[in-house]
Motif scaffolding. Structure first.
Motif, mmCIF file in Angstrom:
data_model
loop_
_atom_site.group_PDB
_atom_site.id
_atom_site.type_symbol
_atom_site.label_atom_id
_atom_site.label_comp_id
_atom_site.label_asym_id
_atom_site.label_seq_id
_atom_site.Cartn_x
_atom_site.Cartn_y
_atom_site.Cartn_z
ATOM 1 N N GLN A 71 0.855 -1.192 0.000
ATOM 2 C CA GLN A 71 0.000 0.000 0.000
ATOM 3 C C GLN A 71 0.891 1.242 0.000
ATOM 4 N N TYR A 72 0.622 2.137 -0.955
ATOM 5 C CA TYR A 72 1.420 3.357 -1.029
ATOM 6 C C TYR A 72 1.008 4.307 0.089
ATOM 7 N N GLU A 73 2.004 4.723 0.868
ATOM 8 C CA GLU A 73 1.717 5.596 2.007
ATOM 9 C C GLU A 73 2.042 7.060 1.720
ATOM 10 N N SER A 74 3.138 7.319 1.044
ATOM 11 C CA SER A 74 3.526 8.706 0.772
ATOM 12 C C SER A 74 4.445 8.751 -0.440
ATOM 13 N N ARG A 75 4.508 9.915 -1.043
ATOM 14 C CA ARG A 75 5.335 10.120 -2.240
ATOM 15 C C ARG A 75 5.881 11.539 -2.210
ATOM 16 N N LYS A 76 7.195 11.663 -2.388
ATOM 17 C CA LYS A 76 7.820 12.984 -2.353
ATOM 18 C C LYS A 76 8.743 13.144 -3.556
ATOM 19 N N LYS A 77 8.910 14.407 -3.927
ATOM 20 C CA LYS A 77 9.734 14.756 -5.084
ATOM 21 C C LYS A 77 11.001 15.444 -4.595
ATOM 22 N N PHE A 78 12.156 15.084 -5.176
ATOM 23 C CA PHE A 78 13.445 15.571 -4.706
ATOM 24 C C PHE A 78 14.223 16.228 -5.851
ATOM 25 N N SER A 79 14.906 17.307 -5.524
ATOM 26 C CA SER A 79 15.891 17.927 -6.410
ATOM 27 C C SER A 79 17.241 17.780 -5.726
ATOM 28 N N VAL A 80 18.175 17.083 -6.379
ATOM 29 C CA VAL A 80 19.407 16.672 -5.711
ATOM 30 C C VAL A 80 20.628 17.078 -6.532
ATOM 31 N N ASP A 81 21.668 17.608 -5.865
ATOM 32 C CA ASP A 81 22.949 17.834 -6.514
ATOM 33 C C ASP A 81 23.526 16.493 -6.943
ATOM 34 N N ILE A 82 23.894 16.380 -8.213
ATOM 35 C CA ILE A 82 24.353 15.091 -8.727
ATOM 36 C C ILE A 82 25.641 14.633 -8.060
ATOM 37 N N GLN A 83 26.413 15.570 -7.527
ATOM 38 C CA GLN A 83 27.651 15.199 -6.842
ATOM 39 C C GLN A 83 27.362 14.344 -5.614
ATOM 40 N N LEU A 84 26.158 14.444 -5.082
ATOM 41 C CA LEU A 84 25.788 13.680 -3.902
ATOM 42 C C LEU A 84 25.316 12.266 -4.228
ATOM 43 N N VAL A 85 24.810 12.070 -5.445
ATOM 44 C CA VAL A 85 24.041 10.866 -5.745
ATOM 45 C C VAL A 85 24.902 9.613 -5.689
ATOM 46 N N SER A 86 24.494 8.685 -4.880
ATOM 47 C CA SER A 86 25.094 7.360 -4.783
ATOM 48 C C SER A 86 24.068 6.451 -4.120
ATOM 49 N N TYR A 87 24.357 5.166 -4.098
ATOM 50 C CA TYR A 87 23.437 4.225 -3.458
ATOM 51 C C TYR A 87 23.350 4.491 -1.956
ATOM 52 N N SER A 88 24.500 4.678 -1.316
ATOM 53 C CA SER A 88 24.481 4.923 0.135
ATOM 54 C C SER A 88 23.758 6.221 0.465
ATOM 55 N N PHE A 89 23.893 7.220 -0.414
ATOM 56 C CA PHE A 89 23.171 8.477 -0.205
ATOM 57 C C PHE A 89 21.660 8.256 -0.246
ATOM 58 N N LEU A 90 21.183 7.476 -1.224
ATOM 59 C CA LEU A 90 19.750 7.214 -1.326
ATOM 60 C C LEU A 90 19.222 6.527 -0.072
ATOM 61 N N ASP A 182 26.155 13.425 10.634
ATOM 62 C CA ASP A 182 27.289 12.961 9.845
ATOM 63 C C ASP A 182 27.021 13.032 8.345
ATOM 64 N N ASP A 183 25.783 13.311 7.958
ATOM 65 C CA ASP A 183 25.458 13.380 6.540
ATOM 66 C C ASP A 183 26.170 14.552 5.880
ATOM 67 N N ASN A 184 26.561 14.357 4.636
ATOM 68 C CA ASN A 184 27.205 15.440 3.892
ATOM 69 C C ASN A 184 26.207 16.233 3.066
ATOM 70 N N PHE A 185 24.929 16.082 3.372
ATOM 71 C CA PHE A 185 23.898 16.806 2.635
ATOM 72 C C PHE A 185 22.908 17.449 3.595
ATOM 73 N N GLU A 186 22.226 18.450 3.078
ATOM 74 C CA GLU A 186 21.213 19.174 3.840
ATOM 75 C C GLU A 186 19.882 19.025 3.118
ATOM 76 N N VAL A 187 18.811 18.856 3.884
ATOM 77 C CA VAL A 187 17.475 18.699 3.331
ATOM 78 C C VAL A 187 16.676 19.971 3.572
ATOM 79 N N ILE A 188 16.133 20.550 2.507
ATOM 80 C CA ILE A 188 15.320 21.759 2.606
ATOM 81 C C ILE A 188 13.931 21.437 2.069
ATOM 82 N N GLU A 189 12.955 21.386 2.941
ATOM 83 C CA GLU A 189 11.594 21.045 2.540
ATOM 84 C C GLU A 189 10.860 22.290 2.069
ATOM 85 N N ILE A 190 10.215 22.166 0.909
ATOM 86 C CA ILE A 190 9.412 23.270 0.390
ATOM 87 C C ILE A 190 8.000 22.760 0.167
ATOM 88 N N GLN A 191 7.236 23.449 -0.647
ATOM 89 C CA GLN A 191 5.812 23.160 -0.764
ATOM 90 C C GLN A 191 5.536 21.878 -1.538
#
Length: 660
Positions: A71-90, A182-191
């Motif tokens: 059952q789908y509970e939630s769905r969110k959309k992300f804009s991510v710097d590609i320099q961050l993208v990796s499996y461990s990051f996800l 310890d994360d090397n990224f910051e999360v900024i939630e918008i609308q």
């Protein structure tokens, strides 16, 4: 192509130089050493038009959906710097965003006709999903496809997992695989369940004692050693045969980053203010200069004749303007000559403008804006044309109804509160939240806060940050075009502008980002935690994204090809709505005012609410600092804030326009 001989090249340069020699005269337009301002981040000024195709080559947009017991509970959309993208990051992003307390497996939902679900278990899978999504973009409709990752949640107990665990992420016994700190990224939630994920800014990561000691001010930014635009570099931007400006975007970018040498400032300002445009040849510029002088003299003679006839309106205006001209920049030798010829030119420029622009007419402060222009341009008619261009941008600020000024004051309050809450709290405690002590800053673009010649660099940086249409003429064959010395009206040239009137504003894909070296230098020397190895397929991803550079007329190859990641501060959450044109056009001036406050932060924090009239105290304090602020550091910090603001606005637009 056969290389050009040194003799031939010298002849062409000499010929080209001679055609613009009239615009490069004026040896007294010298700047002191502080005029060589260095920058931290670059900024590009894209389009405000909400087109349906926004592609930032090094930004990835994807969805993450949570599936709990099918059952789908939630769905969110992300804009991510590609320099961050990796499996461990996800994996860390999923845990951090959705606060999962159970094991899960990560599946990529393919957008093809087969609708395959592909397990994601390593970096190769992640890169493949991103590259496939890029290839599936529909060029016909220009809609950008997005990756969707589905998180299938399972019970926590490992013994309950009944099949091969290679496809699953197994949480440790504490319920998380990493510490948010310890994360090397910051999360900024918008609308609308949309989230920006950015590299963690340097000031949020641990710094060494030396880094803290050498950092400057509250929001320190690293400087680069780039030099200003030189005369040689400028001529390389012109067509060697016709003299046309080849790339206005690159030209304005260079000026924004580092300003220009004083030897070319006259012609540079004419281009910045759109008195000259990129379609004008050397002959066009010569013809325009002659005809502009003729038209200006006609207008000047007309009001002078009215003055001789004792026209009461002209006499009253003359008395008003003369009082201000007589005390304008008198400490500058240029305006304090015995013959007062410069002062007379300044007076005539202001009189001519006021007579032919009764709305808003003359307002005190216009003299301050016109003086540096006359000092640099020297030619009275060209200086008048440049001043008209400035007033097209600033008319609302000088208008007696106060709408433009109140807008700037509101923006400044909002920005101070967002960037430095402690400082804003102190300002409110001292009951100076009306910010009336900044009125002069906002009215004059901080002209009186820096030494006179430093204001040249300040002004050209502000002008380069603005949308080109802020200086555009109406081009509708009206009298105002002719009165403002519009080139198309005076020269009857076919004005085939390569930039639309909205092509240099904030929200198009025509944006620039710093190079990879710039992004790396913005981080401290510690282990960044980013994927340092060669990312499989990443270079291919960037090369493929470049094939879309021509998908809109606003794309700049020279800037998109070098785009990379820049840390964004969490203060930007206060600007999560897409600002309108007027707000954006004011933002560099706003950030410059914030930089002045940061330079004086410690003194402001020491103000006691019991001092009595805090308005008088803070006003007197900044009056004592007139022409004493550090332009180099103020511009450096303002560029840093502005750079983040521009990228943030673009990424929000990209998120909002991405096909669901």
């Amino acid at each position: 192509k056969t290389p050009m001989s040194p003799q031939t090249e010298n002849k062409m340069n000499a010929s080209q130089t001679s055609t613009s020699s009239a615009l490069l005269k004026g040896d007294s337009c010298q700047c002191n050493s502080i005029d060589e301002v260095v920058t931290t981040y670059s900024s590009k000024l894209p389009s405000r038009q909400l087109v349906q195709d926004i592609r930032l080559p090094n930004i990835v947009v994807f969805y993450i959906s949570i599936n709990n017991f099918n059952q789908y509970e939630s769905r969110k959309k992300f804009s991510v710097d590609i320099q961050l993208v990796s499996y461990s990051f996800l994996i860390r992003l999923v845990n951090r965003t959705f606060n999962l307390q159970s094991n899960f497996t990560l599946i990529a939902k393919e957008a093809s006709a087969f609708m395959c679900n592909i397990p994601v278990t390593n970096d190769f899978d992640v890169d493949g999903c991103i590259m496939n999504a890029l290839e599936e973009n529909d060029d016909a409709t220009k809609q950008q496809s997005s990756v969707e990752f589905i998180v299938y949640v399972y019970p926590r107990a490992k013994r309950q997992i009944q099949s091969d665990t290679d496809d699953w992420c197994i949480l440790d016994e504490t319920g998380t695989n990493s510490n948010d700190k310890d994360d090397n990224f910051e999360v900024i939630e918008i609308q609308n369940d949309s989230i920006l994920v950015t590299i963690k800014p340097k000031d949020n990561r641990q710094e060494s004692f030396l880094q803290k000691a050498t950092g400057w001010l509250h929001g320190s930014a690293n400087a680069t050693s780039n030099s200003c635009l030189t005369k040689k570099e400028f001529y390389q931007m012109l067509d060697p045969v016709t003299g046309r400006l080849l790339d206005e975007q690159a030209f304005r970018q260079k000026i924004f980053d580092n300003g220009c040498d004083e030897s070319i400032r006259k012609i540079v300002w004419c281009y910045l203010l759109r008195v000259f445009n990129e379609s004008m040849t050397n002959d066009d510029k010569k013809e325009y200069t002659v005809k502009a002088t003729e038209r200006y003299n006609e207008m000047k003679t007309a009001w002078q004749n009215r003055y001789k006839l004792n026209d009461s309106e002209i006499i009253a205006l003359e008395n008003l303007i003369q009082k201000d001209v007589q005390r304008t920049d008198r400490a500058v030798k240029f305006f304090d000559d015995k013959e007062n010829s410069s002062g007379q030119k300044l007076f005539q420029i202001l009189m001519t403008y006021s007579v032919y622009h009764p709305e808003p007419g003359y307002v005190q402060g216009m003299n301050d804006m016109a003086a540096p222009i006359l000092y640099v341009i020297r030619d009275e008619s060209l200086a008048y044309a440049c001043f008209c261009a400035i007033m097209r941008h600033m008319t609302s600020i000088f208008h007696p109804n106060g709408i433009g000024m109140n807008r700037r004051l509101d923006l400044l309050r909002k920005t101070i509160r967002a960037i430095d809450l402690e400082l804003w709290t102190k300002i409110e405690q001292c009951d100076i939240g009306n910010l009336m002590f900044t009125f002069r800053w906002l009215l004059l673009d901080c002209k009186r806060e820096f030494p006179f010649k430093d204001t040249f660099r300040v002004f050209e940086t502000i002008w380069a940050s603005l949308p080109v249409d802020r200086f555009e003429l109406n081009n509708d064959n009206t009298l105002s075009d002719r009165d403002d010395l519009c080139p198309s009206m005076l020269c009857n040239q076919h004005r085939d502008s390569m930039l639309s009137s909205i092509s240099n504003t904030i929200l198009s894909s025509r944006s620039s980002s710093p190079t990879l070296e710039d992004a790396q230098s913005s981080l401290d020397g510690c282990d960044s935690g980013y994927r340092d190895e060669q990312i499989p397929g990443l270079s291919d991803f960037n090369s493929r994204s470049q094939k879309y550079e021509n998908s809109t007329c606003l794309t700049s190859k020279s800037t998109l090809s070098t785009a990379t990641c820049v840390p964004l501060g969490k203060w930007l959450i206060h600007f999560s709505s897409v600002d309108d044109e007027n707000h954006f056009s004011d933002m560099f001036t706003i950030f410059l005012c914030v930089a002045l406050l940061e330079q004086n932060r410690s003194s402001i924090l020491q103000i006691s609410p019991s001092n009595g009239d805090s308005d008088d105290f803070i006003g007197s304090y900044f009056t004592r600092l007139v022409r004493q602020h550090d332009a180099r550091h103020a511009l450096q910090l303002a560029r840093n804030y502005h750079r983040q603001y521009v990228l943030f606005q673009m990424r929000i637009k990209q998120l909002l326009l991405t096909d669901n």
